[in-house]
Write an enzyme that holds these catalytic residues in place. Structure first.
Site, PDB file in Angstrom:
ATOM      1  N   TYR A  25       0.842  -1.210   0.000  1.00  0.00           N
ATOM      2  CA  TYR A  25       0.000   0.000   0.000  1.00  0.00           C
ATOM      3  C   TYR A  25       0.877   1.260   0.000  1.00  0.00           C
ATOM      4  CZ  TYR A  25      -2.966   3.664   2.047  1.00  0.00           C
ATOM      5  OH  TYR A  25      -3.614   4.852   2.301  1.00  0.00           O
ATOM      6  N   GLN A 128      -5.485  16.761   8.203  1.00  0.00           N
ATOM      7  CA  GLN A 128      -5.769  16.733   6.760  1.00  0.00           C
ATOM      8  C   GLN A 128      -7.183  16.212   6.534  1.00  0.00           C
ATOM      9  OE1 GLN A 128      -5.614  13.386   4.921  1.00  0.00           O
ATOM     10  NE2 GLN A 128      -6.747  14.438   3.311  1.00  0.00           N
ATOM     11  N   THR A 156      -7.004  18.201   1.098  1.00  0.00           N
ATOM     12  CA  THR A 156      -6.406  17.503  -0.052  1.00  0.00           C
ATOM     13  C   THR A 156      -7.373  17.560  -1.228  1.00  0.00           C
ATOM     14  OG1 THR A 156      -5.073  16.095   1.354  1.00  0.00           O
ATOM     15  CG2 THR A 156      -5.556  15.256  -0.852  1.00  0.00           C
ATOM     16  N   HIS A 276       0.587  13.576  -4.842  1.00  0.00           N
ATOM     17  CA  HIS A 276       0.158  12.531  -3.905  1.00  0.00           C
ATOM     18  C   HIS A 276       1.148  11.360  -3.919  1.00  0.00           C
ATOM     19  CE1 HIS A 276      -3.749  11.888  -1.664  1.00  0.00           C
ATOM     20  NE2 HIS A 276      -3.174  10.727  -1.440  1.00  0.00           N
TER      21      HIS A 276
HETATM   22  C1  LIG Z   1       0.766   5.075   2.069  1.00  0.00           C
HETATM   23  C2  LIG Z   1       0.361   6.480   1.759  1.00  0.00           C
HETATM   24  C3  LIG Z   1      -0.873   6.951   2.196  1.00  0.00           C
HETATM   25  C4  LIG Z   1      -1.240   8.268   1.940  1.00  0.00           C
HETATM   26  N1  LIG Z   1      -2.419   8.749   2.459  1.00  0.00           N
HETATM   27  C5  LIG Z   1      -2.730  10.054   2.299  1.00  0.00           C
HETATM   28  C6  LIG Z   1      -3.871  10.602   2.943  1.00  0.00           C
HETATM   29  O1  LIG Z   1      -4.577   9.926   3.667  1.00  0.00           O
HETATM   30  N2  LIG Z   1      -4.131  11.913   2.729  1.00  0.00           N
HETATM   31  C7  LIG Z   1      -3.362  12.703   1.920  1.00  0.00           C
HETATM   32  O2  LIG Z   1      -3.657  13.878   1.743  1.00  0.00           O
HETATM   33  N3  LIG Z   1      -2.265  12.205   1.338  1.00  0.00           N
HETATM   34  C8  LIG Z   1      -1.923  10.914   1.516  1.00  0.00           C
HETATM   35  N4  LIG Z   1      -0.784  10.423   0.958  1.00  0.00           N
HETATM   36  C9  LIG Z   1       0.097  11.326   0.202  1.00  0.00           C
HETATM   37  C10 LIG Z   1       1.095  11.984   1.155  1.00  0.00           C
HETATM   38  O3  LIG Z   1       0.458  12.924   1.978  1.00  0.00           O
HETATM   39  C11 LIG Z   1       2.181  12.714   0.367  1.00  0.00           C
HETATM   40  O4  LIG Z   1       1.592  13.579  -0.564  1.00  0.00           O
HETATM   41  C12 LIG Z   1       3.107  11.737  -0.346  1.00  0.00           C
HETATM   42  O5  LIG Z   1       3.400  10.629   0.470  1.00  0.00           O
HETATM   43  C13 LIG Z   1       4.396  12.430  -0.723  1.00  0.00           C
HETATM   44  O6  LIG Z   1       5.213  11.584  -1.457  1.00  0.00           O
HETATM   45  P1  LIG Z   1       6.415  10.704  -0.816  1.00  0.00           P
HETATM   46  O7  LIG Z   1       5.761   9.539  -0.167  1.00  0.00           O
HETATM   47  O8  LIG Z   1       7.202  10.338  -2.014  1.00  0.00           O
HETATM   48  O9  LIG Z   1       7.132  11.594   0.171  1.00  0.00           O
HETATM   49  C14 LIG Z   1      -0.391   9.112   1.193  1.00  0.00           C
HETATM   50  C15 LIG Z   1       0.849   8.629   0.757  1.00  0.00           C
HETATM   51  C16 LIG Z   1       1.227   7.338   1.046  1.00  0.00           C
HETATM   52  C17 LIG Z   1       2.576   6.849   0.594  1.00  0.00           C
END
Ligand SMILES: Cc1cc2nc3c(=O)[nH]c(=O)nc-3n(C[C@H](O)[C@H](O)[C@H](O)COP(=O)(O)O)c2cc1C
Length: 387
Positions: A25, A128, A156, A276
């Site tokens: 995930y 968030q 978001t 994201h």
């Molecule tokens: C496993 C996972 C779950 C995520 N869940 C959310 C979330 O619930 N809400 C959100 O705004 N972004 C979510 N994101 C995006 C992160 O907030 C962020 O934008 C992203 O992880 C940045 O990229 P990086 O993992 O390469 O640092 C998620 C990212 C990952 C990897």
């Protein structure tokens, strides 16, 4: 404790310790994963200019993000199911962030609830928000965030529906995992994770279960998202949320100058250039390539931050040198959390800080506030010479 010198070291331990379903995930992008891959590989395209015979003593990476002092321009991004990567994961990450002096952002899709995190930290954290169809739920969760003295709402904007991630479908992702043969066989090899989970009661979506009506299976993230997330979210609704909230507002998921101008117009305090982590629109450019056009459009009206692809302090330095006032990390701290809980998040922050601090010094600066694009060698046409 094993010797950890890079984020990659934490990643390797995390991969061994976390259940496959939750590892997959985290470590996935949508569709072909092109954007997911380029988020990191594009950082490597940018080079740094080495300077010499510059006084490197008394350095500082301290700065501010929306007025709050931070030990370095890095915040922990909202990450769904963090409490499935490690028992009580959101609490542990929030505590590690607070001790280090960087902001923590709790996602709507957390396992530990807003109230759980509030009870364990002493300083305000960020929340968030995913915008739901259910107006009552929306109103209530904003009230809950206010009651927990959340100091900024991160809305978001790039997830009205899920970008398809093949592995999650194939694994039957759910929180908690369903007792299928494949899950039981995999979990049997993850005793450390299992012991942690046995020791906590937080195993469901803490902000959701018991707070929302009409969900067919609250453990199924994909079904839940399709049923509950508001596909009709538009700028008028963002303005309504801004008014309901009334506090500091951060808009996440902006990739295009036109959208950045709208975000600035409605009075956002900060925007996050983000795809994201490559999990939504595959085929979008990396965030680091999207940054400069957004800065040109709104850089003097609103704080512009960046996330997606940061795996080192050098990546933070490159983003800041390009003009980002702050950054967020997602996977980099999740690797640490899944590897070794709070200590792993702390270690991830220490590694990033050390790399940022030393690289800044090698580039001839002692204060992160003085770093400019002059320290970079950026390939020609990097930020887009597209038709
Ligand atoms: C496993 C996972 C779950 C995520 N869940 C959310 C979330 O619930 N809400 C959100 O705004 N972004 C979510 N994101 C995006 C992160 O907030 C962020 O934008 C992203 O992880 C940045 O990229 P990086 O993992 O390469 O640092 C998620 C990212 C990952 C990897």
């Amino acid at each position: 404790m094993p010797v950890i010198t890079t984020i990659d070291d934490l990643h390797r331990i995390y991969r061994r310790r976390a259940p496959k379903m939750f590892y997959d995930y985290c470590e996935t992008g949508s569709w072909t994963e092109q954007t997911f891959r380029e988020n990191t590989s594009d950082f490597a395209e940018i080079r740094l200019r080495q300077r010499v015979a510059v006084d490197m003593s008394d350095r500082s990476t301290t700065t501010t993000m929306i007025g709050a002092e931070v030990a370095m321009p890095v915040a922990l991004a909202p990450v769904g199911l963090t409490g499935m990567q490690h028992a009580d994961g959101e609490i542990l990450a929030a505590v590690a962030a607070e001790k280090f002096g960087v902001p923590f952002t709790l996602t709507t899709m957390s396992i530990c609830s807003i109230e759980d995190v509030d009870a364990q930290v002493t300083k305000p954290f960020w929340f968030q928000l995913y915008v739901m169809r259910d107006q009552d739920f929306l109103r209530r969760i904003i009230e809950r965030a206010k009651a927990a003295k959340v100091s900024a709402l991160v809305v978001t904007l790039d997830l009205q529906m899920l970008g398809q991630r093949h592995k999650d479908i194939k694994n039957g992702l759910s929180a908690p995992p369903k007792p299928t043969i494949a899950n039981i066989a995999n979990l049997a090899t993850k005793w450390r994770w299992g012991l942690g989970m046995l020791g906590t009661k937080r195993r469901e979506f803490g902000n959701i279960v018991g707070h929302v009506q009409g969900v067919s299976d609250p453990s199924d993230l994909m079904a839940w998202t399709a049923e509950q997330f508001d596909p009709a979210l538009d700028w008028a609704k963002v303005e309504q949320i801004r008014d309901m909230w009334g506090g500091k507002l951060i808009l996440k998921g902006i990739m295009e100058p036109e959208d950045a101008k709208m975000a600035a117009k409605i009075g956002a305090d900060a925007i996050i250039v983000s795809n994201h982590g490559g999990r939504q629109l595959d085929g979008a450019v990396s965030s680091i390539r999207a940054l400069e056009p957004v800065l040109e459009a709104v850089g003097d009206e609103v704080e512009v931050w960046l996330d997606s692809g940061i795996r080192s302090g050098q990546d933070v330095l490159k983003a800041v040198a390009m003009g980002a006032k702050g950054t967020m990390i997602g996977r980099a701290y999740i690797y640490g959390l899944g590897a070794m809980g709070e200590a792993g998040v702390t270690r991830a922050l220490e590694v990033i800080h050390m790399e940022l601090d030393k690289s800044m010094a090698f580039c001839g600066h002692r204060d992160i506030g003085d770093v400019t694009r002059d320290i970079l060698r950026v390939p020609k046409g990097f930020s887009g010479d597209w038709d």
